[in-house]
Design a protein around this motif. Sequence first.
Motif: not given
Length: 243
Positions: A169-170, A208, A231-232, A235, A239
Amino acid sequence: MADKMQGGEIRIENRFTRWIDNYWYYYKWPVLIGAFALIVVLVCTVQMCAKETPDVNVVYAGSHSFGQQGPSEVAAAFSALMPEDYNGDGRKEVAVTNLLVYSEAQIRAQEEAALAEGENLVVNSSFFAQEKQKFSQLLMSGEYTIVLAADWLYEEMKGTGIFLPLAEALGTAPEGAYDDCAIYLKDTAFGQYFTALAALPEDTLICYRRQGSLGTLLNQDKAERTYLNGLDTFRAVMNFDAE
């Protein structure tokens, strides 16, 4: 001379008016019922069209009770970091569904604490079982992508392979992660910075949901958008740096 006829005595009849009268006599109730059903459908359609559609859906399942205000502050925290307005309605909106679920150990602890105080606590175990089942159903639906869950609930679900590895994912797994797919919310800058998130129990994990095949088969385009938009945002949340 005969008295003039009053206006109320005049009635113009023809084949059409006779047909209307006859039809109304025999079909009055079906017409009324049909009209009522049509009004209900129209009202429901208008309400559905007016209903706000969130950009991203988040689910929380655990022992935290949000109270009368609900999880609006948690939703606001996610919305604050959402990169863009995905559905183009002019608002960055996250919807958070909260499910109150206690483990058997937590229920026993509540009962023992009540007994120690001389009280007889009756726990509605069926309610918690229903909330737990609803959690599984929401995950399977694919509409809820960002997941906040008590670690014991996560443990029961992770064997299904439903959660996306953090490294996938990251790009890289964060330090101090709980395992490959989850990290304690309290160990993230996001969870520490926002007061509403810091109030959640310490056993709360964030993870997620992997893109599911069921949603993809039913509506591929919508399922893809839901997955990528979530997902956007995930993140951006992971972050986040408060400094």
